[in-house]
Design a protein around this motif. Structure first.
Motif, PDB file in Angstrom:
ATOM      1  N   LEU A 117       0.829  -1.205   0.000  1.00 41.47           N
ATOM      2  CA  LEU A 117       0.000   0.000   0.000  1.00 41.47           C
ATOM      3  C   LEU A 117       0.863   1.254   0.000  1.00 41.47           C
ATOM      4  N   SER A 118       1.933   1.231   0.807  1.00 40.73           N
ATOM      5  CA  SER A 118       2.780   2.425   0.912  1.00 40.73           C
ATOM      6  C   SER A 118       3.522   2.706  -0.392  1.00 40.73           C
ATOM      7  N   ARG A 119       3.814   1.668  -1.174  1.00 40.41           N
ATOM      8  CA  ARG A 119       4.459   1.893  -2.475  1.00 40.41           C
ATOM      9  C   ARG A 119       3.547   2.706  -3.404  1.00 40.41           C
ATOM     10  N   LYS A 120       2.231   2.520  -3.241  1.00 40.03           N
ATOM     11  CA  LYS A 120       1.281   3.252  -4.072  1.00 40.03           C
ATOM     12  C   LYS A 120       1.037   4.654  -3.529  1.00 40.03           C
ATOM     13  N   VAL A 121       0.938   4.771  -2.201  1.00 44.75           N
ATOM     14  CA  VAL A 121       0.627   6.062  -1.591  1.00 44.75           C
ATOM     15  C   VAL A 121       1.860   6.963  -1.531  1.00 44.75           C
ATOM     16  N   TYR A 122       3.038   6.337  -1.281  1.00 44.70           N
ATOM     17  CA  TYR A 122       4.278   7.113  -1.167  1.00 44.70           C
ATOM     18  C   TYR A 122       5.297   6.601  -2.187  1.00 44.70           C
ATOM     19  N   PRO A 123       5.068   6.822  -3.465  1.00 44.32           N
ATOM     20  CA  PRO A 123       5.977   6.275  -4.484  1.00 44.32           C
ATOM     21  C   PRO A 123       7.353   6.947  -4.444  1.00 44.32           C
ATOM     22  N   GLY A 124       8.373   6.207  -4.917  1.00 45.65           N
ATOM     23  CA  GLY A 124       9.692   6.792  -5.092  1.00 45.65           C
ATOM     24  C   GLY A 124      10.614   6.732  -3.902  1.00 45.65           C
ATOM     25  N   MET A 125      10.187   6.086  -2.816  1.00 42.55           N
ATOM     26  CA  MET A 125      11.059   5.997  -1.647  1.00 42.55           C
ATOM     27  C   MET A 125      12.130   4.931  -1.877  1.00 42.55           C
ATOM     28  N   GLY A 126      13.308   5.130  -1.299  1.00 44.46           N
ATOM     29  CA  GLY A 126      14.397   4.165  -1.456  1.00 44.46           C
ATOM     30  C   GLY A 126      14.168   2.895  -0.676  1.00 44.46           C
TER      31      GLY A 126
END
Length: 458
Positions: A117-126
């Motif tokens: 879910l966080s990959r969709k809500v907060y994209p681009g994190m390392g």
């Protein structure tokens, strides 16, 4: 819709062999937390020292705590009928599903993973680790690597995500059913028949010819992923067009599924399975002690002057083997040649400080010796006892020169003293040697019998 936000601490290892030491569950009604549950658990097995170092939970703390059987009814009431939410949900769900199976219940709840879910809500994190996400969102974790501390942090993160975009929940749950992605010629009713147990599956074309063989811990989930994932898009499209039916064989354990899959691919040679070619031995795993007395490992080319403790056909295979050893025995990635600098305590959880000389060589080398002994054990003629397909049977696998030579499922009340004579012979293929080497660290000593003169018994 209600959500059960879960975090567990364990003794490590795979769900079949590890135990749960602590669990926390938070019930979220879509608006806020409405109920909390937390307890330490007696895992009914020893807690490794490196796990204690990570979580702070030791054997003394849990010796008088309830077992999973003691709390299973309360826990079932908390989870049943709710959406199961966790950070890296497959880990927590896998352990709890296995624990419930041991008490006669099968956990079947919708799942949501806050990593995905966080990959969709907060994209681009390392990094999407819980620690990094909470740091970026300024969420304080009260007790890191303890069940309630991590569960509360996950709950805050989950609450923020669903309140920013609640539709992401419905979309994720819809995707998780898998039925929207089924091949056009594959009946939906058949999909619901597919077991969620461990085994080998066969994809069939319109002429009932096997075109693909695979293995899975959860056959239904794996079949779904063939058509809903992003990996191998060309293969996915071909299978989607040609698959009309599915058959399966339950195996009782992941190791048995891998062995059986290998044998079946060699027997059937399905057109969409990659050809299994026997590579040349090029690399070896070498062991030595450095000037400070620490046992080290290094992967290098094999020469006639030095004998390796194990050999490999690629650097990828060697690194995978070493990573399993590191995780199983709590070894230092730097001293195993996988890092060039000292370990980061937050990233390399298996390292207790050997690379920085904070862990004494004598203590570290005990685990190195365990790793070495397990490798030597896998190279002898052995008989391995595995879980059967039901509680009334056991799987027995015999290995000669490291390769599977015989196996059978035997009913528990019909096992003779001469087990090898009851097993069916199979064609020996090198791939089973690689599988044994990868899994030997996960198999307990009680499951392995070294055969002194097996050939005379056959």
């Amino acid at each position: 819709m209600e959500f059960a936000i879960v975090d567990i601490e364990t003794t490590g290892g795979a769900p079949k062999y590890g135990g749960i030491t602590e669990i926390a569950v938070l019930i979220h009604d879509g608006e806020s937390i409405v109920r909390e549950y937390q307890t330490l658990l007696n895992p009914e097995q020893a807690i490794p020292t490196y796990i204690t170092g990570l979580t702070g939970i030791d054997n003394f703390m849990v010796r008088h705590k309830p077992t999973f059987s003691d709390i299973q009814e309360d826990l079932w009431e908390l989870l049943d009928g709710r959406v199961f939410v966790a950070h890296n949900v497959s880990f927590d769900y896998g352990f709890l599903r296995e624990a419930f199976l041991k008490v006669g219940k099968e956990l079947k709840t919708p799942k949501l993973c806050t990593v995905r879910l966080s990959r969709k809500v907060y994209p681009g994190m390392g990094s999407y680790s819980l620690g990094r996400l909470c740091e970026s969102q300024k969420i304080q974790i009260e007790a890191r690597h303890r069940a309630m501390g991590d569960a509360k942090a996950t709950a805050i993160l989950f609450d923020r995500m669903i309140k920013s975009d609640y539709q992401i929940i419905n979309q994720s749950l819809k995707k998780n059913t898998g039925e929207a992605f089924l091949p056009p010629n594959f009946p939906h009713s058949k999909f619901r028949e597919i077991p969620t147990a461990c085994g080998v599956y066969y994809m069939l074309d319109e002429r009932s010819k096997v075109i693909y063989v695979g293995k899975a811990i959860n056959i239904r989930e794996r079949f779904k992923n063939h058509f809903s994932g992003e990996l191998l898009p060309n293969l996915k499209q071909k299978l989607k067009t040609e698959v009309f039916d599915l058959k399966w064989e339950l195996t009782g354990s992941e190791f048995m599924a891998l062995l059986f899959e290998t044998l079946e691919i060699k027997r059937l040679w399905p057109k969409y399975n990659s050809a299994l070619k026997r590579p040349k031995r090029l690399l070896g795993l070498f062991h030595y002690e450095d000037n400070s007395g620490y046992g080290r490992f290094q992967v290098a080319k094999i020469t006639k002057f030095f004998k390796p403790v194990e050999s490999f056909f690629s650097m990828e295979e060697a690194n995978s083997f070493l990573k399993t050893g590191i995780e199983t025995y709590g070894l230092c990635p730097k001293l195993c040649g996988l890092r060039k600098v000292n370990c980061d305590p937050e990233e390399d959880l298996s390292c207790n400080g050997a690379c920085s000389s904070t862990e004494p060589p004598k203590e570290y080398n005990k685990r190195v010796t365990e790793f070495m002994e397990k490798i030597r054990e896998s190279q002898k003629e052995i008989l391995i006892k595995l879980d059967g397909r039901n509680p009334n049977e056991t799987a027995y696998c015999m290995f000669e020169s490291g390769m599977l030579s015989r196996f059978s499922y035997l009913e528990n009340d019909r096992v003779s003293d001469d087990i090898p004579s009851q097993l069916n012979p199979v064609a020996q293929v090198p791939e089973t040697y690689y599988l044994l080497r990868q899994f030997i660290h996960q198999i307990s000593a009680e499951q392995i019998m070294v055969l002194e003169s097996s050939k005379s018994n056959l």
